[in-house]
Design an enzyme around this catalytic site. Structure first.
Site, PDB file in Angstrom:
ATOM      1  N   SER A 144      24.639  70.238  84.193  1.00  0.00           N
ATOM      2  CA  SER A 144      25.260  71.197  84.742  1.00  0.00           C
ATOM      3  C   SER A 144      25.891  71.127  85.887  1.00  0.00           C
ATOM      4  O   SER A 144      25.623  69.733  86.491  1.00  0.00           O
ATOM      5  CB  SER A 144      24.095  72.184  84.959  1.00  0.00           C
ATOM      6  OG  SER A 144      24.666  73.976  85.613  1.00  0.00           O
ATOM      7  N   TYR A 157      15.707  74.973  88.932  1.00  0.00           N
ATOM      8  CA  TYR A 157      16.872  74.114  87.516  1.00  0.00           C
ATOM      9  C   TYR A 157      17.426  73.412  88.261  1.00  0.00           C
ATOM     10  O   TYR A 157      17.826  72.536  87.668  1.00  0.00           O
ATOM     11  CB  TYR A 157      17.487  75.701  86.991  1.00  0.00           C
ATOM     12  CG  TYR A 157      18.800  75.836  85.887  1.00  0.00           C
ATOM     13  CD1 TYR A 157      18.318  74.354  85.070  1.00  0.00           C
ATOM     14  CD2 TYR A 157      19.766  75.292  86.343  1.00  0.00           C
ATOM     15  CE1 TYR A 157      19.444  74.634  84.026  1.00  0.00           C
ATOM     16  CE2 TYR A 157      21.105  75.038  85.753  1.00  0.00           C
ATOM     17  CZ  TYR A 157      20.471  75.221  84.204  1.00  0.00           C
ATOM     18  OH  TYR A 157      21.286  74.150  83.509  1.00  0.00           O
TER      19      TYR A 157
END
Length: 264
Positions: A144, A157
């Protein structure tokens, strides 16, 4: 058409929905044979059926909870027993939760690391000898942009994605001699079911608006580079530019982007 994929088995985790599901369609569209892995057996069955109907490609599927490391071992042993050769592994399974660090339940933190990092590492480690049996093979890890530039309410995250990027970069060098390439895909926000858990208010996707990526676009970009020596794919370009600037001028970017970063 990516000729490398023709009649190759491609194992995709997180394949029951979102980006993983779209990757299955794109692999089949390019002549590959998707092997689907996820927890939800009914969703897996539906996706596999749709792949076979639309592309007339065999599509095997295996239910597996990637936070259960014994289950991962059993999955790989089953694949070996069925003589399922794997040429490409796409680690796509993962989830996030947009909460302040102090308010994130520790059990969610543990689950996120188990699925996003440790499950990915366990499956990859188990499959490296299988991949080695091919003249050329490929591991693709879906990370990501959060793994390149952390922002508020995504501390855990972002930490999992930083870990995936670090693991992938070291793994690439280790596996170079056996001709197994390792590529990292770093997308920004993708308009998928991911946000049903990550942001239950629905505000984040609304705030990023047109900058949210379509899963089909990310899947196409990913499938296009299978079989190449591409190190990274970063999407979208605008977010990738900001993350590059962040590496050079972190204090300035954090100051200028504070309002946007707090939109989660």
């Amino acid at each position: 058409m990516n000729e490398f994929l023709k009649n190759k088995n491609v194992l995709i985790t997180g394949a029951s929905s979102g980006l993983g599901r779209e990757l299955a369609f794109q692999v089949a569209a390019n002549g590959g044979r998707p092997i689907l892995v996820a927890r939800n057996i009914e969703a897996l069955k539906e996706t596999a059926g749709q792949v076979e109907l639309e592309y007339e490609r065999k599509c095997a599927y295996y239910p597996c909870d990637l936070s259960d490391f014994d289950a991962i071992h059993r999955l790989v042993e089953m694949l070996k027993a069925e003589q399922q050769t794997i040429t490409v592994l796409i680690n796509c399974a993962g989830f996030g939760l947009f909460e302040r660090a102090e308010e994130t339940p520790f059990e969610v933190t543990k689950e996120m690391f188990d699925v996003n990092v440790l499950g990915l590492i366990k499956l990859t480690q188990e499959l490296i000898p299988v991949l080695r049996n091919n003249r050329r093979s490929h591991i693709i890890n879906i990370a990501s942009q959060a793994g390149k530039m952390a922002t508020p309410k995504s501390a855990v995250y972002a930490a999992t994605k930083f870990a995936v990027i670090g693991y992938s970069n070291a793994l690439r060098m280790e596996l170079a001699e056996q001709r197994t390439n390792v590529t990292i895909i770093n997308p920004g926000p993708i308009a998928t079911e991911f946000f049903e858990r990550a942001d239950q208010t629905g505000n984040y996707l609304k705030s990023v608006g047109r900058f949210a990526l379509k899963p089909k676009k990310v899947a196409k970009k990913t499938v296009k580079i299978i079989g190449t020596e591409k190190r990274e794919v970063n999407l979208p370009r605008s977010m990738n530019l900001v993350s590059k600037l962040y590496q050079l001028f972190p204090v300035l970017i954090e100051k200028l982007g504070k309002k946007a970063f707090m939109k989660k």
